[in-house]
Design a protein around this motif. Structure first.
Motif, PDB file in Angstrom:
ATOM      1  N   PRO A 135       1.015   1.592  11.975  1.00  0.00           N
ATOM      2  CA  PRO A 135       0.621   0.387  11.240  1.00  0.00           C
ATOM      3  C   PRO A 135      -0.499   0.979  10.163  1.00  0.00           C
ATOM      4  O   PRO A 135      -0.496   0.431   8.938  1.00  0.00           O
ATOM      5  CB  PRO A 135       0.220  -0.540  11.821  1.00  0.00           C
ATOM      6  CG  PRO A 135       0.787  -0.425  13.167  1.00  0.00           C
ATOM      7  CD  PRO A 135       0.869   1.096  13.513  1.00  0.00           C
ATOM      8  N   LEU A 136      -1.304   2.048  10.495  1.00  0.00           N
ATOM      9  CA  LEU A 136      -2.156   2.249   9.528  1.00  0.00           C
ATOM     10  C   LEU A 136      -1.721   3.063   8.199  1.00  0.00           C
ATOM     11  O   LEU A 136      -2.135   2.950   7.122  1.00  0.00           O
ATOM     12  CB  LEU A 136      -3.042   3.361  10.169  1.00  0.00           C
ATOM     13  CG  LEU A 136      -4.141   4.185   9.190  1.00  0.00           C
ATOM     14  CD1 LEU A 136      -5.198   3.692   9.020  1.00  0.00           C
ATOM     15  CD2 LEU A 136      -4.679   5.515  10.273  1.00  0.00           C
ATOM     16  N   VAL A 137      -0.417   3.745   8.560  1.00  0.00           N
ATOM     17  CA  VAL A 137       0.165   4.094   7.330  1.00  0.00           C
ATOM     18  C   VAL A 137       1.108   3.411   6.672  1.00  0.00           C
ATOM     19  O   VAL A 137       1.102   3.355   5.445  1.00  0.00           O
ATOM     20  CB  VAL A 137       0.960   5.514   7.990  1.00  0.00           C
ATOM     21  CG1 VAL A 137       1.949   6.282   6.761  1.00  0.00           C
ATOM     22  CG2 VAL A 137       0.031   6.696   8.729  1.00  0.00           C
ATOM     23  N   ILE A 138       1.929   2.500   7.561  1.00  0.00           N
ATOM     24  CA  ILE A 138       2.853   1.818   6.891  1.00  0.00           C
ATOM     25  C   ILE A 138       2.320   0.472   6.011  1.00  0.00           C
ATOM     26  O   ILE A 138       3.052   0.323   5.172  1.00  0.00           O
ATOM     27  CB  ILE A 138       3.877   1.227   8.098  1.00  0.00           C
ATOM     28  CG1 ILE A 138       4.696   2.257   8.529  1.00  0.00           C
ATOM     29  CG2 ILE A 138       5.039  -0.042   7.341  1.00  0.00           C
ATOM     30  CD1 ILE A 138       5.508   1.988   9.723  1.00  0.00           C
ATOM     31  N   SER A 139       1.304  -0.254   6.712  1.00  0.00           N
ATOM     32  CA  SER A 139       0.876  -1.307   6.202  1.00  0.00           C
ATOM     33  C   SER A 139       0.299  -1.215   4.677  1.00  0.00           C
ATOM     34  O   SER A 139       0.669  -2.139   3.828  1.00  0.00           O
ATOM     35  CB  SER A 139      -0.177  -2.003   6.934  1.00  0.00           C
ATOM     36  OG  SER A 139      -1.269  -1.328   7.267  1.00  0.00           O
ATOM     37  N   PRO A 140      -0.412  -0.308   4.296  1.00  0.00           N
ATOM     38  CA  PRO A 140      -0.933  -0.047   2.838  1.00  0.00           C
ATOM     39  C   PRO A 140       0.345   0.167   1.988  1.00  0.00           C
ATOM     40  O   PRO A 140       0.344  -0.453   0.753  1.00  0.00           O
ATOM     41  CB  PRO A 140      -1.805   0.862   3.042  1.00  0.00           C
ATOM     42  CG  PRO A 140      -2.077   1.416   4.508  1.00  0.00           C
ATOM     43  CD  PRO A 140      -1.168   0.770   5.140  1.00  0.00           C
ATOM     44  N   VAL A 141       1.283   0.881   2.703  1.00  0.00           N
ATOM     45  CA  VAL A 141       2.645   1.151   1.745  1.00  0.00           C
ATOM     46  C   VAL A 141       3.266  -0.081   1.512  1.00  0.00           C
ATOM     47  O   VAL A 141       3.542  -0.436   0.401  1.00  0.00           O
ATOM     48  CB  VAL A 141       3.417   2.190   2.373  1.00  0.00           C
ATOM     49  CG1 VAL A 141       4.697   2.324   1.556  1.00  0.00           C
ATOM     50  CG2 VAL A 141       2.848   3.340   2.540  1.00  0.00           C
ATOM     51  N   ILE A 142       3.533  -0.948   2.441  1.00  0.00           N
ATOM     52  CA  ILE A 142       4.175  -2.304   2.116  1.00  0.00           C
ATOM     53  C   ILE A 142       3.340  -3.093   1.394  1.00  0.00           C
ATOM     54  O   ILE A 142       3.774  -3.763   0.315  1.00  0.00           O
ATOM     55  CB  ILE A 142       4.262  -2.775   3.543  1.00  0.00           C
ATOM     56  CG1 ILE A 142       5.258  -2.278   4.448  1.00  0.00           C
ATOM     57  CG2 ILE A 142       4.924  -4.250   3.473  1.00  0.00           C
ATOM     58  CD1 ILE A 142       5.293  -2.756   5.838  1.00  0.00           C
ATOM     59  N   GLY A 143       1.858  -3.184   1.281  1.00  0.00           N
ATOM     60  CA  GLY A 143       1.151  -4.173   0.646  1.00  0.00           C
ATOM     61  C   GLY A 143       1.283  -3.520  -0.975  1.00  0.00           C
ATOM     62  O   GLY A 143       1.396  -4.463  -1.895  1.00  0.00           O
ATOM     63  N   ILE A 298      -4.069  -4.591  12.094  1.00  0.00           N
ATOM     64  CA  ILE A 298      -4.100  -3.721  11.057  1.00  0.00           C
ATOM     65  C   ILE A 298      -5.373  -3.883  10.321  1.00  0.00           C
ATOM     66  O   ILE A 298      -6.264  -4.743  10.718  1.00  0.00           O
ATOM     67  CB  ILE A 298      -3.046  -3.954  10.213  1.00  0.00           C
ATOM     68  CG1 ILE A 298      -3.137  -5.483   9.714  1.00  0.00           C
ATOM     69  CG2 ILE A 298      -1.585  -3.786  11.025  1.00  0.00           C
ATOM     70  CD1 ILE A 298      -2.256  -5.701   8.468  1.00  0.00           C
ATOM     71  N   SER A 299      -5.619  -3.143   9.242  1.00  0.00           N
ATOM     72  CA  SER A 299      -6.815  -2.850   8.390  1.00  0.00           C
ATOM     73  C   SER A 299      -6.365  -4.169   7.394  1.00  0.00           C
ATOM     74  O   SER A 299      -5.821  -3.688   6.654  1.00  0.00           O
ATOM     75  CB  SER A 299      -7.169  -1.539   8.290  1.00  0.00           C
ATOM     76  OG  SER A 299      -8.270  -1.700   7.218  1.00  0.00           O
ATOM     77  N   THR A 300      -7.227  -5.133   7.259  1.00  0.00           N
ATOM     78  CA  THR A 300      -7.301  -5.810   6.004  1.00  0.00           C
ATOM     79  C   THR A 300      -7.773  -5.232   4.935  1.00  0.00           C
ATOM     80  O   THR A 300      -7.427  -5.437   3.710  1.00  0.00           O
ATOM     81  CB  THR A 300      -8.005  -7.219   6.303  1.00  0.00           C
ATOM     82  OG1 THR A 300      -9.408  -6.897   6.593  1.00  0.00           O
ATOM     83  CG2 THR A 300      -7.409  -7.968   7.355  1.00  0.00           C
ATOM     84  N   THR A 301      -8.736  -4.151   4.982  1.00  0.00           N
ATOM     85  CA  THR A 301      -9.252  -3.441   3.924  1.00  0.00           C
ATOM     86  C   THR A 301      -8.115  -2.612   3.195  1.00  0.00           C
ATOM     87  O   THR A 301      -8.140  -2.400   2.087  1.00  0.00           O
ATOM     88  CB  THR A 301     -10.379  -2.409   4.419  1.00  0.00           C
ATOM     89  OG1 THR A 301     -11.323  -3.309   5.266  1.00  0.00           O
ATOM     90  CG2 THR A 301     -10.882  -1.914   3.319  1.00  0.00           C
ATOM     91  N   HIS A 302      -7.376  -1.787   4.274  1.00  0.00           N
ATOM     92  CA  HIS A 302      -6.408  -1.054   3.931  1.00  0.00           C
ATOM     93  C   HIS A 302      -5.209  -1.831   2.825  1.00  0.00           C
ATOM     94  O   HIS A 302      -4.623  -1.369   1.960  1.00  0.00           O
ATOM     95  CB  HIS A 302      -5.443  -0.649   4.988  1.00  0.00           C
ATOM     96  CG  HIS A 302      -6.604   0.658   5.439  1.00  0.00           C
ATOM     97  ND1 HIS A 302      -5.944   1.309   6.696  1.00  0.00           N
ATOM     98  CD2 HIS A 302      -7.714   0.822   5.558  1.00  0.00           C
ATOM     99  CE1 HIS A 302      -6.748   2.211   7.012  1.00  0.00           C
ATOM    100  NE2 HIS A 302      -7.885   2.050   6.597  1.00  0.00           N
ATOM    101  N   CYS A 303      -4.821  -3.061   3.413  1.00  0.00           N
ATOM    102  CA  CYS A 303      -3.986  -3.661   2.730  1.00  0.00           C
ATOM    103  C   CYS A 303      -4.274  -4.233   1.361  1.00  0.00           C
ATOM    104  O   CYS A 303      -3.487  -4.005   0.348  1.00  0.00           O
ATOM    105  CB  CYS A 303      -3.552  -4.917   3.482  1.00  0.00           C
ATOM    106  SG  CYS A 303      -2.754  -4.539   5.146  1.00  0.00           S
ATOM    107  N   ILE A 304      -5.483  -4.687   1.288  1.00  0.00           N
ATOM    108  CA  ILE A 304      -5.904  -5.407  -0.086  1.00  0.00           C
ATOM    109  C   ILE A 304      -6.049  -4.182  -1.255  1.00  0.00           C
ATOM    110  O   ILE A 304      -5.873  -4.337  -2.079  1.00  0.00           O
ATOM    111  CB  ILE A 304      -7.146  -6.328   0.038  1.00  0.00           C
ATOM    112  CG1 ILE A 304      -7.429  -7.200  -1.125  1.00  0.00           C
ATOM    113  CG2 ILE A 304      -8.243  -5.566   0.348  1.00  0.00           C
ATOM    114  CD1 ILE A 304      -6.156  -7.991  -1.589  1.00  0.00           C
ATOM    115  N   SER A 305      -6.710  -3.177  -0.577  1.00  0.00           N
ATOM    116  CA  SER A 305      -6.958  -2.139  -1.376  1.00  0.00           C
ATOM    117  C   SER A 305      -5.636  -1.437  -1.987  1.00  0.00           C
ATOM    118  O   SER A 305      -5.369  -1.235  -3.139  1.00  0.00           O
ATOM    119  CB  SER A 305      -7.805  -0.863  -0.729  1.00  0.00           C
ATOM    120  OG  SER A 305      -8.985  -1.184  -0.357  1.00  0.00           O
ATOM    121  N   ALA A 306      -4.742  -1.293  -1.134  1.00  0.00           N
ATOM    122  CA  ALA A 306      -3.316  -0.823  -1.500  1.00  0.00           C
ATOM    123  C   ALA A 306      -2.762  -1.784  -2.482  1.00  0.00           C
ATOM    124  O   ALA A 306      -2.007  -1.535  -3.615  1.00  0.00           O
ATOM    125  CB  ALA A 306      -2.579  -0.383  -0.266  1.00  0.00           C
ATOM    126  N   ALA A 307      -2.712  -3.085  -2.179  1.00  0.00           N
ATOM    127  CA  ALA A 307      -2.182  -4.170  -2.843  1.00  0.00           C
ATOM    128  C   ALA A 307      -2.925  -4.009  -4.500  1.00  0.00           C
ATOM    129  O   ALA A 307      -2.161  -4.254  -5.451  1.00  0.00           O
ATOM    130  CB  ALA A 307      -2.502  -5.533  -2.166  1.00  0.00           C
TER     131      ALA A 307
END
Length: 358
Positions: A135-143, A298-307
């Motif tokens: 998920p560390l890799v996938i979640s930012p990509v999805i976001g 998952i990392s909320t930071t990763h998600c919003i940064s990637a988004a």
């Protein structure tokens, strides 16, 4: 050793509080940077919705409590070392304004402390690989992808509208998305602290099952309730007082805010407008709530940064300040191993002080 258990609980709540002000920027950076809300109003709103989100489900907490290592390898000193390792990394990155992941700092801390206590083989690496690293890799990509698609759709919808109308509508939408993102942040991040507090309580029960303090025996709701799930696996529920205390600590920490990280998240990665802020927050919310439902930390930071990057790329690739993005990426990569190493060292130091007590 009740005093050590109390110490662990206090440190866990401090970690949750730090997580609140460290990660509060995730929920409110775009809202503040676009001028939709003042910083004071935004952190208050984020604090309230973080609290509500924190008491939404416990699937992530159960995974943290039992999914990273067997209970036989964990005692109060291990949990304390994990918290200290994660907290140290959080404070370092907060001080320098780097939006790293509190979630992965905590998981790295647990892995490092368990490894120092019982060897690296004691860590459930398959679980970490499948439910943390993947998920560390996938979640930012999805976001990133969702934000980009939302922006493409939004550009098409508003293509014939007046800029003033679009801006007013976007500001209202971003206010809603800030609330939902704060809710999702609480639903995932606060549960991690619930999980480590439950881990500490399980370790205490395991080591002192025959001679629990009388007040614990008289108040069984203080300890996790154990039962067998439909797969025949023993699971421990998160006590209500743990849920409420973690939700409160997270909310209070969020209300303190994090101006350093807000500047990075809301302007240095890409200077966004209200419509892009709405797209980024909505995308992050979708990813995080899905993960919370599945019990994935998952990392909320990763998600919003990637988004935010995805929303920025929708305008043009060069609009994103990729140098800042690369620095953030480096911090993400370093978080797990460095927090693990710090926790490893903390465990060795704490053993010298407390010995083999739990």
């Amino acid at each position: 050793m009740v005093s050590l258990l109390i110490t662990v609980i206090v440190v866990a709540l401090i970690f949750d509080y730090i997580n609140g002000f460290h990660d509060s920027a995730n929920a409110i950076a775009t809202t503040v940077s676009t001028g939709v809300m003042s910083l004071a109003a935004a952190v208050l709103l984020a604090g309230v919705f973080n609290f509500v989100g924190a008491i939404y489900g416990t699937e992530v907490a159960k995974f943290i409590a039992q999914g990273l290592a067997d209970a036989k390898y964990i005692d109060q000193v291990v949990v304390l070392a994990a918290l200290l390792g994660a907290s140290a990394w959080n404070l370092i990155t907060w001080w320098y304004g780097i939006p790293s992941s509190s979630s992965h700092a905590l998981i790295g801390g647990i892995a490092g402390a368990v490894a120092a206590n019982a060897g690296w083989g004691a860590v459930k690496w398959n679980e970490i690989g499948n439910r943390v690293l993947l998920p560390l890799v996938i979640s930012p990509v999805i976001g990133f992808t969702i934000a980009l698609l939302v922006m493409i759709a939004a550009f098409w919808i508003v293509r014939r509208m007046r800029p003033g109308t679009v801006n007013r509508g976007s500001r209202a939408l971003q206010l809603v998305s800030a609330c939902t993102f704060s809710f999702s942040h609480g639903s995932n991040d606060a549960q991690k602290t619930m999980g480590i507090m439950t881990m500490a309580l399980i370790a205490f029960m395991t080591m002192h099952s025959d001679h629990l303090p009388q007040w614990m025996a008289d108040h069984p709701s203080f300890l996790p309730h154990s039962h067998t799930n439909d797969k025949g696996k023993l699971v421990h529920d998160v006590p209500y007082w743990v849920m409420l205390s973690c939700a409160t600590a997270m909310a209070l920490g969020t209300m303190i805010g994090g101006k350093r990280i807000i500047k990075t998240m809301g302007a240095k990665i890409y200077r966004i407008n209200p419509l892009q802020g709405f797209a980024a927050q909505t995308s992050g919310t979708a990813v995080i709530l899905s993960a919370s439902h599945l019990g994935i930390p998952i990392s909320t930071t990763h998600c919003i940064s990637a988004a935010i990057m995805g929303a920025g790329v929708s305008k043009r690739i060069s609009a994103v300040r990729w140098g800042v993005a690369i620095n953030i990426l480096i911090a993400w990569i370093l978080t797990l191993p460095l927090s693990a190493l710090v926790a490893y060292g903390c465990l060795i130091a704490l053993r010298a002080v407390f010995g083999n007590v739990g």
